[in-house]
Design a protein around this motif. Structure first.
Motif, PDB file in Angstrom:
ATOM      1  N   HIS A   1       0.814  -1.218   0.000  1.00 38.39           N
ATOM      2  CA  HIS A   1       0.000   0.000   0.000  1.00 38.39           C
ATOM      3  C   HIS A   1       0.849   1.270   0.000  1.00 38.39           C
TER       4      HIS A   1
ATOM      5  N   ASP B   1      -0.271   4.173  -2.192  1.00 36.62           N
ATOM      6  CA  ASP B   1      -1.663   4.596  -2.066  1.00 36.62           C
ATOM      7  C   ASP B   1      -1.706   6.022  -1.518  1.00 36.62           C
TER       8      ASP B   1
ATOM      9  N   GLN C   1      -4.074   7.662  -0.364  1.00 41.14           N
ATOM     10  CA  GLN C   1      -5.002   7.811   0.749  1.00 41.14           C
ATOM     11  C   GLN C   1      -4.441   7.261   2.058  1.00 41.14           C
ATOM     12  N   LYS C   2      -3.376   6.498   1.980  1.00 41.16           N
ATOM     13  CA  LYS C   2      -2.818   5.856   3.171  1.00 41.16           C
ATOM     14  C   LYS C   2      -2.198   6.888   4.102  1.00 41.16           C
TER      15      LYS C   2
ATOM     16  N   GLN D   1     -12.119   9.331   7.550  1.00 41.74           N
ATOM     17  CA  GLN D   1     -11.088   8.288   7.570  1.00 41.74           C
ATOM     18  C   GLN D   1     -11.701   6.892   7.632  1.00 41.74           C
TER      19      GLN D   1
ATOM     20  N   GLU E   1     -15.630   2.911   8.077  1.00 39.08           N
ATOM     21  CA  GLU E   1     -15.501   4.208   7.418  1.00 39.08           C
ATOM     22  C   GLU E   1     -16.309   5.241   8.195  1.00 39.08           C
TER      23      GLU E   1
ATOM     24  N   ARG F   1     -17.432   9.320   7.995  1.00 38.27           N
ATOM     25  CA  ARG F   1     -17.487  10.560   7.206  1.00 38.27           C
ATOM     26  C   ARG F   1     -18.403  11.572   7.906  1.00 38.27           C
TER      27      ARG F   1
ATOM     28  N   LYS G   1      -6.658   5.108   6.505  1.00 39.32           N
ATOM     29  CA  LYS G   1      -6.667   5.831   5.227  1.00 39.32           C
ATOM     30  C   LYS G   1      -7.542   7.069   5.314  1.00 39.32           C
ATOM     31  N   GLN G   2      -7.185   8.042   4.500  1.00 41.87           N
ATOM     32  CA  GLN G   2      -8.003   9.232   4.335  1.00 41.87           C
ATOM     33  C   GLN G   2      -9.121   8.928   3.350  1.00 41.87           C
ATOM     34  N   LEU G   3     -10.312   9.445   3.645  1.00 44.80           N
ATOM     35  CA  LEU G   3     -11.441   9.319   2.737  1.00 44.80           C
ATOM     36  C   LEU G   3     -11.770  10.689   2.178  1.00 44.80           C
ATOM     37  N   TYR G   4     -11.995  10.726   0.894  1.00 44.86           N
ATOM     38  CA  TYR G   4     -12.316  12.001   0.259  1.00 44.86           C
ATOM     39  C   TYR G   4     -13.821  12.160   0.133  1.00 44.86           C
TER      40      TYR G   4
END
Length: 230
Positions: free
Chosen positions: A14, A17, A19-20, A91, A169, A171, A227-230
């Motif tokens: 990863h 990646d 987003q990591k 995240q 997840e 958000r 990980k980051q979530l967009y």
């Protein structure tokens, strides 16, 4: 699960990646540091309760080098040290779990991963809970000012001594928080989240750390990925 080879194979896979944020697969034989995507604190895991978490082999299961808490009585959490001050947004936290035993209190036993963890009283969580010999429970919830709220639950097959992958997840959507929990390969297929809920933000300060925990359950954790979530 990958045997100890001093190469962090899961995290290396990863590495590119974008987003990591953090990763630890314990392939280096210890829990002393993360593979870090960003320039943040990479200190060891820090226990919230007094218990000896350790990186160990579990004989006879085909698994190697997991981060293990092997008590079946009491509540034990381990949080990732470091404030992640540069990232407090959406995240996901993913981990492999191997539950090896549990205590007699069926109302509390289980293993959890946490996202946006602030402290032992405030966090969002995803739990794997032994219910009966043939049915387990998969639950998403939040902990606010020390009180747990179960927000969605489904039954899953017996997962005793089986390696499963779960992912949470989190958000922020307006003034609410959206939680989604994935079991095994549902997040890879891809498919619909097995458990999901929309809730208000927990009352305490919003955190940014990943964490893991056990409640009257012994469990090994591996391949933990933030990980980051967009």
């Amino acid at each position: 699960w990958t045997p100890y080879d001093n190469a962090d194979p899961f995290c290396n896979a990863h590495a590119s990646d974008p987003q990591k944020l953090f990763c630890d697969d314990f392939g280096d034989g210890n829990a002393a540091g993360w593979e870090v995507m960003r320039d943040d604190d990479a200190a060891p895991w820090t226990p919230d309760e007094v218990v000896e978490w350790k990186v160990m082999d579990i004989p006879g299961t085909g698994t190697d080098w997991v981060f293990m808490e092997d008590e079946t009585s009491g509540y034990f959490r381990d949080q990732r040290a470091g404030s992640l001050s540069t990232f407090n947004g959406n995240q996901s936290v993913e981990a492999k779990l191997l539950v090896t035993g549990w205590g007699s209190d069926s109302s509390t036993r289980g293993a959890r991963i946490y996202a946006k963890y602030f402290d032992a009283k405030n966090a969002y969580w995803l739990a794997l809970r032994p219910s009966t010999n043939n049915t387990w429970q998969f639950t998403v919830g939040k902990r606010s000012n020390g009180s747990d709220s179960n927000l969605d639950t489904v039954n899953i097959p017996n997962s005793h001594n089986k390696v499963v992958t779960i992912r949470l997840e989190v958000r922020t959507v307006g003034s609410n928080v959206e939680l989604k929990g994935y079991f095994d390969n549902d997040d890879i297929c891809p498919g619909t989240a097995m458990v999901d809920a929309t809730t208000t933000a927990y009352a305490g300060t919003q955190g940014s750390k990943p964490a893991i925990g056990t409640f009257n359950t012994s469990c090994g954790f591996d391949d933990i990925l933030l990980k980051q979530l967009y």
